[in-house]
Design a protein around this motif. Structure first.
Motif, PDB file in Angstrom:
ATOM      1  N   HIS A   7       0.862  -1.176   0.000  1.00  0.00           N
ATOM      2  CA  HIS A   7       0.000   0.000   0.000  1.00  0.00           C
ATOM      3  C   HIS A   7       0.903   1.232   0.000  1.00  0.00           C
ATOM      4  CE1 HIS A   7      -3.419  -2.615   1.050  1.00  0.00           C
ATOM      5  NE2 HIS A   7      -2.571  -3.216   1.858  1.00  0.00           N
ATOM      6  N   ALA A   8       0.886   1.981  -1.095  1.00  0.00           N
ATOM      7  CA  ALA A   8       1.775   3.131  -1.265  1.00  0.00           C
ATOM      8  C   ALA A   8       1.026   4.410  -0.917  1.00  0.00           C
ATOM      9  CB  ALA A   8       2.300   3.196  -2.690  1.00  0.00           C
ATOM     10  N   VAL A   9       1.473   5.068   0.128  1.00  0.00           N
ATOM     11  CA  VAL A   9       0.829   6.289   0.634  1.00  0.00           C
ATOM     12  C   VAL A   9       1.554   7.491   0.039  1.00  0.00           C
ATOM     13  CG1 VAL A   9       0.275   7.616   2.701  1.00  0.00           C
ATOM     14  CG2 VAL A   9       0.222   5.108   2.777  1.00  0.00           C
ATOM     15  N   HIS A  10       0.839   8.271  -0.777  1.00  0.00           N
ATOM     16  CA  HIS A  10       1.456   9.456  -1.379  1.00  0.00           C
ATOM     17  C   HIS A  10       0.369  10.412  -1.849  1.00  0.00           C
ATOM     18  CE1 HIS A  10       0.983   8.544  -5.842  1.00  0.00           C
ATOM     19  NE2 HIS A  10       0.588   7.426  -5.268  1.00  0.00           N
ATOM     20  N   GLU A  11       0.789  11.507  -2.511  1.00  0.00           N
ATOM     21  CA  GLU A  11      -0.213  12.499  -2.927  1.00  0.00           C
ATOM     22  C   GLU A  11       0.061  13.061  -4.325  1.00  0.00           C
ATOM     23  OE1 GLU A  11       0.783  16.010  -3.200  1.00  0.00           O
ATOM     24  OE2 GLU A  11       2.783  15.215  -2.826  1.00  0.00           O
ATOM     25  N   ASP A  38      -8.762  15.143   1.652  1.00  0.00           N
ATOM     26  CA  ASP A  38     -10.218  15.297   1.601  1.00  0.00           C
ATOM     27  C   ASP A  38     -10.977  14.043   1.999  1.00  0.00           C
ATOM     28  OD1 ASP A  38      -9.930  17.912   0.581  1.00  0.00           O
ATOM     29  OD2 ASP A  38      -9.643  17.101  -1.432  1.00  0.00           O
ATOM     30  N   GLU A  39     -10.268  12.945   2.267  1.00  0.00           N
ATOM     31  CA  GLU A  39     -10.945  11.685   2.560  1.00  0.00           C
ATOM     32  C   GLU A  39     -10.975  11.444   4.071  1.00  0.00           C
ATOM     33  OE1 GLU A  39      -8.082  11.956   0.983  1.00  0.00           O
ATOM     34  OE2 GLU A  39      -8.535  11.749  -1.150  1.00  0.00           O
ATOM     35  N   PRO A  40     -12.122  11.065   4.631  1.00  0.00           N
ATOM     36  CA  PRO A  40     -12.171  10.777   6.073  1.00  0.00           C
ATOM     37  C   PRO A  40     -11.451   9.479   6.391  1.00  0.00           C
ATOM     38  CG  PRO A  40     -14.266  10.242   5.049  1.00  0.00           C
ATOM     39  CD  PRO A  40     -13.438  10.891   3.983  1.00  0.00           C
ATOM     40  N   LEU A  41     -11.036   9.340   7.630  1.00  0.00           N
ATOM     41  CA  LEU A  41     -10.351   8.139   8.092  1.00  0.00           C
ATOM     42  C   LEU A  41     -11.135   7.576   9.266  1.00  0.00           C
ATOM     43  CD1 LEU A  41      -7.894   6.239   8.105  1.00  0.00           C
ATOM     44  CD2 LEU A  41      -6.744   7.882   9.605  1.00  0.00           C
ATOM     45  N   ASP A  42     -11.725   6.402   9.073  1.00  0.00           N
ATOM     46  CA  ASP A  42     -12.532   5.759  10.105  1.00  0.00           C
ATOM     47  C   ASP A  42     -11.619   5.045  11.090  1.00  0.00           C
ATOM     48  OD1 ASP A  42     -14.334   4.470  11.692  1.00  0.00           O
ATOM     49  OD2 ASP A  42     -15.217   3.244  10.088  1.00  0.00           O
ATOM     50  N   LEU A  43     -11.408   5.649  12.247  1.00  0.00           N
ATOM     51  CA  LEU A  43     -10.478   5.090  13.225  1.00  0.00           C
ATOM     52  C   LEU A  43     -11.021   3.843  13.910  1.00  0.00           C
ATOM     53  CD1 LEU A  43      -9.141   8.378  14.862  1.00  0.00           C
ATOM     54  CD2 LEU A  43      -8.147   7.043  12.996  1.00  0.00           C
ATOM     55  N   THR A  44     -12.308   3.552  13.734  1.00  0.00           N
ATOM     56  CA  THR A  44     -12.869   2.329  14.307  1.00  0.00           C
ATOM     57  C   THR A  44     -12.669   1.128  13.392  1.00  0.00           C
ATOM     58  OG1 THR A  44     -15.076   2.687  13.344  1.00  0.00           O
ATOM     59  CG2 THR A  44     -14.617   3.696  15.491  1.00  0.00           C
ATOM     60  N   GLY A  45     -12.212   1.389  12.167  1.00  0.00           N
ATOM     61  CA  GLY A  45     -12.000   0.300  11.216  1.00  0.00           C
ATOM     62  C   GLY A  45     -10.662  -0.377  11.408  1.00  0.00           C
ATOM     63  N   THR A  46     -10.433  -1.392  10.605  1.00  0.00           N
ATOM     64  CA  THR A  46      -9.183  -2.157  10.643  1.00  0.00           C
ATOM     65  C   THR A  46      -8.454  -1.977   9.315  1.00  0.00           C
ATOM     66  OG1 THR A  46     -10.165  -3.794  12.125  1.00  0.00           O
ATOM     67  CG2 THR A  46      -8.169  -4.442  10.930  1.00  0.00           C
ATOM     68  N   ARG A  63       1.267  21.711  -4.282  1.00  0.00           N
ATOM     69  CA  ARG A  63       0.371  21.147  -5.293  1.00  0.00           C
ATOM     70  C   ARG A  63      -1.092  21.267  -4.874  1.00  0.00           C
ATOM     71  NH1 ARG A  63       5.064  18.322  -5.263  1.00  0.00           N
ATOM     72  NH2 ARG A  63       4.466  16.968  -3.538  1.00  0.00           N
ATOM     73  N   GLY A  64      -1.349  22.127  -3.903  1.00  0.00           N
ATOM     74  CA  GLY A  64      -2.716  22.348  -3.437  1.00  0.00           C
ATOM     75  C   GLY A  64      -3.190  21.358  -2.404  1.00  0.00           C
ATOM     76  N   HIS A  65      -2.318  20.452  -1.967  1.00  0.00           N
ATOM     77  CA  HIS A  65      -2.690  19.412  -0.997  1.00  0.00           C
ATOM     78  C   HIS A  65      -2.266  19.852   0.397  1.00  0.00           C
ATOM     79  CE1 HIS A  65      -2.237  16.558  -4.695  1.00  0.00           C
ATOM     80  NE2 HIS A  65      -3.384  17.214  -4.711  1.00  0.00           N
ATOM     81  N   ARG A  67      -3.660  19.643   3.248  1.00  0.00           N
ATOM     82  CA  ARG A  67      -3.995  18.789   4.397  1.00  0.00           C
ATOM     83  C   ARG A  67      -3.285  17.434   4.352  1.00  0.00           C
ATOM     84  NH1 ARG A  67      -9.142  20.459   2.472  1.00  0.00           N
ATOM     85  NH2 ARG A  67     -10.048  22.178   3.671  1.00  0.00           N
ATOM     86  N   SER A  68      -2.493  17.199   3.320  1.00  0.00           N
ATOM     87  CA  SER A  68      -1.952  15.858   3.108  1.00  0.00           C
ATOM     88  C   SER A  68      -1.012  15.413   4.217  1.00  0.00           C
ATOM     89  CB  SER A  68      -1.244  15.784   1.758  1.00  0.00           C
ATOM     90  OG  SER A  68      -2.181  15.873   0.704  1.00  0.00           O
ATOM     91  N   VAL A  69      -0.184  16.312   4.731  1.00  0.00           N
ATOM     92  CA  VAL A  69       0.740  15.922   5.790  1.00  0.00           C
ATOM     93  C   VAL A  69      -0.033  15.536   7.047  1.00  0.00           C
ATOM     94  CG1 VAL A  69       2.541  16.749   7.357  1.00  0.00           C
ATOM     95  CG2 VAL A  69       2.709  17.215   4.903  1.00  0.00           C
ATOM     96  N   ALA A  70      -1.038  16.348   7.410  1.00  0.00           N
ATOM     97  CA  ALA A  70      -1.848  16.031   8.586  1.00  0.00           C
ATOM     98  C   ALA A  70      -2.602  14.715   8.386  1.00  0.00           C
ATOM     99  CB  ALA A  70      -2.832  17.159   8.872  1.00  0.00           C
ATOM    100  N   HIS A  71      -3.107  14.506   7.179  1.00  0.00           N
ATOM    101  CA  HIS A  71      -3.819  13.258   6.871  1.00  0.00           C
ATOM    102  C   HIS A  71      -2.863  12.068   7.005  1.00  0.00           C
ATOM    103  CE1 HIS A  71      -6.971  11.264   3.984  1.00  0.00           C
ATOM    104  NE2 HIS A  71      -6.633  10.478   4.981  1.00  0.00           N
ATOM    105  N   SER A  72      -1.649  12.256   6.491  1.00  0.00           N
ATOM    106  CA  SER A  72      -0.668  11.178   6.572  1.00  0.00           C
ATOM    107  C   SER A  72      -0.304  10.870   8.018  1.00  0.00           C
ATOM    108  CB  SER A  72       0.586  11.570   5.781  1.00  0.00           C
ATOM    109  OG  SER A  72       1.520  10.523   5.761  1.00  0.00           O
ATOM    110  N   ARG A  73      -0.137  11.899   8.843  1.00  0.00           N
ATOM    111  CA  ARG A  73       0.146  11.676  10.269  1.00  0.00           C
ATOM    112  C   ARG A  73      -0.924  10.778  10.893  1.00  0.00           C
ATOM    113  NH1 ARG A  73       1.690  17.513  10.740  1.00  0.00           N
ATOM    114  NH2 ARG A  73       3.948  17.542  11.093  1.00  0.00           N
ATOM    115  N   ALA A  74      -2.180  11.103  10.615  1.00  0.00           N
ATOM    116  CA  ALA A  74      -3.278  10.327  11.194  1.00  0.00           C
ATOM    117  C   ALA A  74      -3.273   8.891  10.677  1.00  0.00           C
ATOM    118  CB  ALA A  74      -4.605  11.003  10.884  1.00  0.00           C
TER     119      ALA A  74
END
Length: 303
Positions: A7-11, A38-46, A63-65, A67-74
């Motif tokens: 799973h490659a995490v990038h933006e 812009d995508e929510p992260l369901d912390l109750t999921g697996t 590149r207009g992203h 929130r990407s760093v904060a999203h990646s942290r989460a």
């Protein structure tokens, strides 16, 4: 045994084609997780099973992203909380987005870095430059703490020029409010070196010409017009290789490019660590081993 899903995490999809080709060639299934904030992260999921590889970039906001760093942290904290194997995880992300953190970690590993002052606002930048030059530097370099793509990187030989720059529209406030002022380290030859590492081990080194400035992204998508800026340093071994490998092990960085200057005064000065490294196609064609394919092999081995 079948290869694990990676799973490659990038933006930034523009940087992805060389990696897609490498994973296909190595028979490693891969899924992109594009984090545009812009995508929510369901912390109750697996989280899905597999190996997770973070390629989050410090320059994502350009590149207009925003929130990407904060999203990646989460996301990375969520993955680690579920025990997933994460390459370049949450601690590494903090090094990617902070040159202050990089400098501290490099110094702790015994790796020489430029004389550096963190400044908060234009007045402090000017004061820091005065202090660095008073200590013996003939020129200073400014840059953004959360950088990438050469953000905010400019050389000043004269404090008056810097003062005028800071008062002009050319001055861009860093996204995190932190600017760095460093001594300018003159290279013995007009290039800097980037050493590529995969799995914490040295892969090859490339030379990056400084003839067109400091935006030294090697990816084909960053293409710069004019003479080629990058070439393989065939047979070159970083003078500080053992210290680099110890630094990577201590910080948990598994894939990275480390940039350094072999200075005119004989020093080897390290100034940047890029944990979402891209690869130059011309260098790759001459290199003994391919960076993207070595990454695919390394990630496959973790399953």
């Amino acid at each position: 045994m079948s290869a694990p899903t990676v799973h490659a995490v990038h933006e930034n999809p523009l940087w992805w084609p060389p990696f897609a080709a490498a994973f296909e060639a190595e028979g490693v299934p891969v899924r992109q997780w594009l984090l545009t904030g812009d995508e929510p992260l369901d912390l109750t999921g697996t989280p899905p099973e597999g190996v997770w590889w973070s390629r989050m970039s410090a320059s994502s906001h350009t590149r207009g992203h925003t929130r990407s760093v904060a999203h990646s942290r989460a996301l990375l904290r969520w993955l680690e909380g579920h025990g997933r194997r994460v390459v370049n995880g949450s601690a590494v992300l903090e090094l990617e987005v902070s040159k202050v953190a990089q400098d501290a970690a490099l110094r702790a590993a015994g790796v020489p870095t430029p004389v550096t002052v963190a400044a908060f606002g234009p007045e402090q930048v000017l004061a820091a430059a005065r202090a660095v030059m008073a200590a013996g530097a003939t020129s200073v370099v400014t840059k953004h703490n959360q950088g990438g793509k050469g953000l905010g990187v400019r050389r000043f030989d004269d404090l008056g020029d810097l003062e005028r720059h800071l008062a002009s529209s050319d001055w861009v406030e860093p996204v995190d409010g932190v600017a760095l002022v460093q001594e300018y380290v003159a290279p013995a030859e007009p290039f800097v070196t980037r050493a590529e590492f995969v799995g914490g081990r040295f892969l090859y080194a490339l030379a990056a010409s400084t003839s067109q400035g400091f935006e030294l992204c090697p990816a084909d998508a960053c293409g710069v017009d004019g003479a080629p800026l990058f070439r393989l340093r065939e047979g070159h071994v970083p003078p500080l290789l053992e210290r680099y490998e110890a630094f990577l092990a201590a910080t948990g960085i598994e894939v990275a490019g480390i940039e350094y200057i072999e200075a005119a005064d004989g020093r080897v000065v390290t100034y940047d660590v890029n944990t979402n490294t891209n690869y130059n196609p011309e260098v790759e064609s001459a290199a003994p081993r391919s960076g993207p394919r070595e990454i695919a092999r390394f990630l496959r081995s973790l399953g």
